[in-house]
Scaffold this motif. Structure first.
Motif, PDB file in Angstrom:
ATOM      1  N   ARG A 250      -1.147   5.106 -29.111  1.00 19.68           N
ATOM      2  CA  ARG A 250      -0.587   5.822 -27.968  1.00 19.68           C
ATOM      3  C   ARG A 250       0.625   5.097 -27.396  1.00 19.68           C
ATOM      4  NH1 ARG A 250      -5.063   6.376 -24.571  1.00 19.68           N
ATOM      5  NH2 ARG A 250      -5.545   8.425 -25.475  1.00 19.68           N
ATOM      6  N   SER A 251       0.543   3.765 -27.287  1.00 14.82           N
ATOM      7  CA  SER A 251       1.667   3.020 -26.717  1.00 14.82           C
ATOM      8  C   SER A 251       2.894   3.079 -27.623  1.00 14.82           C
ATOM      9  CB  SER A 251       1.262   1.568 -26.464  1.00 14.82           C
ATOM     10  OG  SER A 251       1.017   0.885 -27.676  1.00 14.82           O
TER      11      SER A 251
ATOM     12  N   PRO B  78      17.040  10.679 -28.729  1.00 14.80           N
ATOM     13  CA  PRO B  78      17.709  10.784 -30.036  1.00 14.80           C
ATOM     14  C   PRO B  78      19.182  10.421 -29.929  1.00 14.80           C
ATOM     15  CG  PRO B  78      16.313  12.694 -29.650  1.00 14.80           C
ATOM     16  CD  PRO B  78      16.355  11.918 -28.368  1.00 14.80           C
ATOM     17  N   GLY B  79      19.617   9.558 -30.825  1.00 18.55           N
ATOM     18  CA  GLY B  79      21.018   9.179 -30.852  1.00 18.55           C
ATOM     19  C   GLY B  79      21.385   8.063 -29.901  1.00 18.55           C
ATOM     20  N   ALA B  80      20.428   7.613 -29.053  1.00 25.88           N
ATOM     21  CA  ALA B  80      20.732   6.539 -28.121  1.00 25.88           C
ATOM     22  C   ALA B  80      20.865   5.224 -28.840  1.00 25.88           C
ATOM     23  CB  ALA B  80      19.626   6.449 -27.050  1.00 25.88           C
TER      24      ALA B  80
ATOM     25  N   HIS C  94       8.287   5.396 -28.711  1.00 24.60           N
ATOM     26  CA  HIS C  94       9.146   6.217 -29.562  1.00 24.60           C
ATOM     27  C   HIS C  94       9.701   7.395 -28.781  1.00 24.60           C
ATOM     28  CE1 HIS C  94      10.066   9.273 -32.661  1.00 24.60           C
ATOM     29  NE2 HIS C  94      10.423   8.230 -33.383  1.00 24.60           N
ATOM     30  N   ASP C  95       8.849   8.048 -27.991  1.00 24.47           N
ATOM     31  CA  ASP C  95       9.285   9.222 -27.224  1.00 24.47           C
ATOM     32  C   ASP C  95      10.268   8.862 -26.131  1.00 24.47           C
ATOM     33  OD1 ASP C  95       7.676  10.756 -28.812  1.00 24.47           O
ATOM     34  OD2 ASP C  95       6.007  10.835 -27.382  1.00 24.47           O
TER      35      ASP C  95
END
Length: 290
Positions: free
Chosen positions: A274-275, A285-287, A280-281
């Protein structure tokens, strides 16, 4: 897209044995690929499909792959015979006498090369094959990724009796045929070991064999003085999985067989999973990384 690769099957090494070890190892490797939770889009068998190039061994291979729910593509190795292959696999693409062909995926062009020189252990790549490869590369934009599939890796391996010299004519010919084209990845076999390297700026992944592996021994070898070093070892059959992420291929090499499971995804490991998912979330995206 997920591409599976098996190499150096050597079916028929023990030609008169109905319980042949290599055949059992190939069958186990194919069952492994068929049982993957994420099914491959294609399976490439990258040469030395048989040990003697005999029709009977190719027929045994055909029986093994007929049940695959995904396309299976063949490549020639130094132990193979083009005529016998074509007899058993009549749909095998042959161009100008060589087993070489193109498969176009939406984002990647796959080019299968023929490096067989009958009677010769090492690789071969002549002017005719080089001209064909140049033409196939010239048909697509330079920005389009290309996966080149072949049996012989054109590299020094560090294993003295299983290696190619960088000045061998076929190696030079292949290098010139590819030229300075970017976005080229190569996968091969022949060495019976897992190797990952760069060849003139091109990523090259050598898959482990389904037949017994070559011992990892890098000491110089004297053809006139046997020194009792291990040459062939009974490691488990190997498989390569090449995952196209949309930007590049990520290659995994695995051994066939049931390993000891030391941890499973249960409630004890759920907090970790979960962590990691939350981390990841949290990344847009692209950062760019800090």
């Amino acid at each position: 897209m997920l591409i599976a690769q098996l190499t150096d099957l050597h079916i028929g090494f023990d030609l008169d044995n109905p319980d042949e070890l290599n055949l059992h190892r190939v069958a186990a490797a194919i069952d492994y690929v068929k049982g993957l939770s994420v099914k491959p889009d294609r399976l490439f068998l990258t040469g030395d499909l048989t040990d003697h190039g005999d029709r009977g061994s190719y027929e045994k291979l055909k029986a093994l792959i007929d049940g695959c729910a995904f396309p299976v593509h063949l490549c020639t190795g130094n132990h193979d015979d083009r005529t016998a292959m074509k007899q058993v696999f009549p749909d095998l693409p042959i161009e100008d006498g060589f087993v070489q062909y193109v498969i176009d995926e939406p984002e990647v062009r796959i080019i299968v090369l023929d490096t067989l020189d009958p009677g010769h252990h090492g690789g071969a790549f002549c002017h005719r094959r080089a001209g064909w490869l140049k033409a196939r590369l010239g048909e697509i934009p330079a920005s389009r990724p290309v996966l080149i599939v072949l049996h012989h890796p054109p590299i020094e391996t560090g294993i003295p009796w299983m290696t190619s010299h960088p000045t061998e004519p076929w190696v030079v010919m292949l290098d010139k045929a590819i030229g300075d084209r970017p976005n080229v990845l190569m996968i091969s076999g022949h060495i019976h070991r897992s190797i990952t390297t760069q060849w003139h700026g091109r990523m090259l992944a050598v898959a482990p064999s389904t037949a017994p592996q070559v011992a990892l021994e890098m000491a110089p070898i004297d053809p006139e003085r046997p020194d009792e070093r291990p040459m062939i070892v009974a490691e488990q059959p190997g498989v390569a999985l090449h995952l196209w992420t949309g930007e590049a291929f990520v290659t995994h090499h695995a051994q066939v067989g049931a390993p000891d499971v030391l941890a499973r995804y249960d409630r004890n490991l759920q907090p970790l999973v979960r962590s990691l998912a939350e981390e990841h979330d949290a990344v847009e995206p692209g950062a760019a990384a800090a």
